[in-house]
Design an enzyme around this catalytic site. Sequence first.
Site, short mmCIF file in Angstrom:
data_model
loop_
_atom_site.label_atom_id
_atom_site.label_comp_id
_atom_site.label_asym_id
_atom_site.label_seq_id
_atom_site.Cartn_x
_atom_site.Cartn_y
_atom_site.Cartn_z
N LEU A 136 0.85 -1.17 0.00
CA LEU A 136 0.00 0.00 0.00
C LEU A 136 0.90 1.23 0.00
O LEU A 136 1.99 1.20 0.58
CB LEU A 136 -0.89 0.03 1.25
N ASP A 137 0.45 2.30 -0.63
CA ASP A 137 1.21 3.54 -0.61
C ASP A 137 1.38 4.03 0.83
O ASP A 137 0.57 3.71 1.70
CB ASP A 137 0.50 4.63 -1.42
N LYS A 138 2.40 4.82 1.05
CA LYS A 138 2.70 5.33 2.40
C LYS A 138 1.46 5.90 3.07
O LYS A 138 1.17 5.58 4.23
CB LYS A 138 3.79 6.40 2.31
#
Length: 325
Positions: A136-138
């Site tokens: 998942l993105d940050k």
Amino acid sequence: MTVIRHEAEVPLSAAGWRFDRALADMFPDYSRSRLVSWLKAGAITLDGAPATPRQMVKGGEHVRLEAELEVEVTTAPEDIALDIVHEDEYLLVLNKPAGLVVHPGAGNPAGTLLNALLHYDARLAELPRGGIVHRLDKDTSGLMVVARSLAAHTALVDMLSRHDVERQYEAVILGTMVAGGTVDAAIGRHMGDRLRQAVRDEEDGKHAVTHYRMRERFRAHSLIQCNLETGRTHQIRVHMTHIGHPLVGDPLYGGGLRLPKGASPELVAALRGFRRQALHAERLAFEHPITREPMSFSAARPDDLQVLIDAMRDDARGAEPDDWL
């Protein structure tokens, strides 16, 4: 260091096959490339003798596999709290908070999910990418599955490639939708910005499909559900921007501040204070890679996203009809 040991006979049905093909059929818990690597290193023998990947088998030969799982990652463990939703000997399911980077990289050499996982279970260092099979993105919150064994890792990677893992997200977007739909548009690296992805021609990008439906409409925004058919980098963010509805707070894809006429002070404060893309991985469902048991998990909406949605609801409830966009 973990040592793997197996003994088996080449099935008669594999007569005339190359040895590497037979190995992949005999030991499906391990990838073909890993089996070939072990074979070349002498960790696999055929009737007690070394063999080559291209060697033909007759069926009935004795195969012995004895290999050490070497350290795959050298990232330092760090005592970072994890929100574990489920764990067994084969996998972990966790709820990642927004702001936590998944892998170390430029600008984030430490303090990542991988550092935390290696502290939680040191054996993950023996797995590719520490057992992380998707990311998942940050600044995206929500559910992730992590493998804890090589067999589970191989199976989960295969399931993801076949789109056999159901991943459901919710997002708050700019603009008001009337109905849902599907975005079927290839995604590749942006030509002018290495940090961004963009919709590209099929020849230049990777096939990407996002299904979405409208859950709730506010005066200048919508709450939507997104289901991924594929899992490309920034997929939901890119696809929603492509159809003119970037995510609220998205710093890369144009999710700037948009206030409806006469916006309440609470909505103004909520929008100004929301500093990330409004995206949450709320549901994850798949067949257990080892036991084949159906599994389904959900993660509650994080507080910051709930505050934002509540402010939009309250603002819409108190607005005059003419103030809706």
